[in-house]
Enzyme design. Structure first.
Site, PDB file in Angstrom:
ATOM      1  N   ILE A  53       0.800  -1.233   0.000  1.00  0.00           N
ATOM      2  CA  ILE A  53       0.000   0.000   0.000  1.00  0.00           C
ATOM      3  C   ILE A  53       0.829   1.278   0.000  1.00  0.00           C
ATOM      4  CG2 ILE A  53      -1.975  -1.083   1.115  1.00  0.00           C
ATOM      5  CD1 ILE A  53      -1.084   0.312   3.728  1.00  0.00           C
ATOM      6  N   TYR A  54       2.147   1.191   0.150  1.00  0.00           N
ATOM      7  CA  TYR A  54       2.952   2.412   0.197  1.00  0.00           C
ATOM      8  C   TYR A  54       2.993   3.085  -1.176  1.00  0.00           C
ATOM      9  CZ  TYR A  54       4.910   0.763   4.669  1.00  0.00           C
ATOM     10  OH  TYR A  54       5.090   0.329   5.968  1.00  0.00           O
ATOM     11  N   THR A  55       2.622   4.376  -1.323  1.00  0.00           N
ATOM     12  CA  THR A  55       2.064   5.180  -0.240  1.00  0.00           C
ATOM     13  C   THR A  55       0.750   5.764  -0.757  1.00  0.00           C
ATOM     14  OG1 THR A  55       4.346   5.797   0.345  1.00  0.00           O
ATOM     15  CG2 THR A  55       2.586   7.039   1.369  1.00  0.00           C
TER      16      THR A  55
END
Length: 338
Positions: A53-55
């Site tokens: 999920i970054y970012t």
């Protein structure tokens, strides 16, 4: 010479400071990110931590950007075998409605369906055939732990993942997972990534219960935010203007009298050693039970070099006692209740 630390009872041996990469594609562009990676690798660093999920909270970032930057760097440098690459699964990926009828709710969690798809996607973005440490980012209350561990076990047996770990689990959740692994003959978590620092809001819970589980069952600890969101660097002070930083607003809210006193103690200890407060805070962590490698972030090589200075700092028993006394969360809570 740097001594690498074994991650729990696994076969992984880590540089004592992990390199967190949440800032890649956020507060550090790709050029800066690759320069930081080069420097970390140059000094012997081998533990790179990221997440799918970054970012996503950055405008125009659908997730996966950090993994992609790391993947391009590894391919360009040809150094994949030197590294322990850790990533995570759980969070929602992509914008709502992306990929036809698939909603964002179908692109998150710890179900078998999503773990398998998310792992394939991470492998593609990282341009590698395996992930050394695949971590569940946080609990998924909608999915039985048996299903999650079964899917992770299949990934290990297929060779896509070497070891599994968890992040942000409570002690009872961790024990539930370990018991399930043992009972069902499934792969078991070898590590946990909690929020842990001298200033962690969850520090009491970690030291009362979670740390004991890790020591008893041989799990490595690789904490995130070991510098308290930047507070323990000493650049945020009560009564002083906040520096220009993406974390300044949140840091200002945490500058309590108790936390300020802890930072002051780090200053005192640092001055005795010709060191910096952040280095003292990290050195304190490195001497705690079950600790393997705190995960630090940097937006520049200069910031990274400051943090690497931790590895030549040796705190005395008196230093540790002084820090422990100043940061005693039980005493602080009792005083607040009076």
């Amino acid at each position: 010479m740097t001594t690498y630390r074994r991650l729990g009872r696994s076969g992984l041996h880590l540089f004592p400071l992990g390199l967190g990469t949440m800032q890649f594609g956020w507060s550090a562009d790709e050029a800066a990110s690759q320069t930081i990676l080069d420097r970390y690798h140059e000094v012997g660093g081998n533990f790179i931590d990221t997440a799918d999920i970054y970012t996503m909270w950055t405008k125009g970032n659908p997730g996966g950007i950090s993994e992609e930057i790391i993947g391009r760097w590894m391919k360009d440098r040809g150094n994949r075998d030197d590294l322990v690459v850790a990533t995570k699964v759980r969070g929602a990926m992509g914008e709502f409605g992306v990929e036809g009828r698939g909603s964002i709710k179908q692109r998150e969690g710890l179900s078998r369906r999503w773990i398998m798809k998310a792992c394939e996607d991470s492998l593609r973005r990282l341009q590698t055939d395996h992930i050394d440490l695949y971590q569940v980012h946080w609990v998924d209350n909608q999915t039985p732990i048996e299903e999650t561990l079964s899917a992770l076990t299949d990934l290990v047996r297929r060779g896509y993942v070497r070891y599994i770990g968890c992040s942000n689990y409570s002690a009872w959740r961790l024990m539930q997972a370990l018991w399930t692994s043992d009972r069902r003959n499934l792969e078991s978590f070898v590590s946990i990534q909690p929020e842990y620092s001298l200033l962690s809001p969850t520090r009491a819970n970690f030291e009362r219960e979670l740390q004991r589980v890790c020591v008893e069952y041989g799990l490595g600890v690789v904490p995130w935010s070991p510098l308290g969101g930047g507070l323990l660097t000493g650049k945020y002070r009560r009564g002083q203007p906040m520096p220009d930083s993406v974390r300044a607003g949140e840091a200002g809210k945490r500058l309590t009298e108790h936390n300020d006193a802890i930072i002051g103690t780090l200053d005192t200890v640092a001055q005795r050693h010709g060191a910096k407060p952040a280095q003292v805070a990290l050195a304190w962590l490195l001497q705690t039970p079950a600790m393997t490698a705190p995960i630090v972030g940097a937006n520049s090589v200069a910031q990274l070099d400051d943090l690497l200075g931790t590895l030549t700092l040796n705190l005395t028993p008196d230093d540790v006692k002084e820090i422990d006394t100043a940061s005693d969360w039980e005493r602080a809570r009792t005083e607040q209740e009076r």
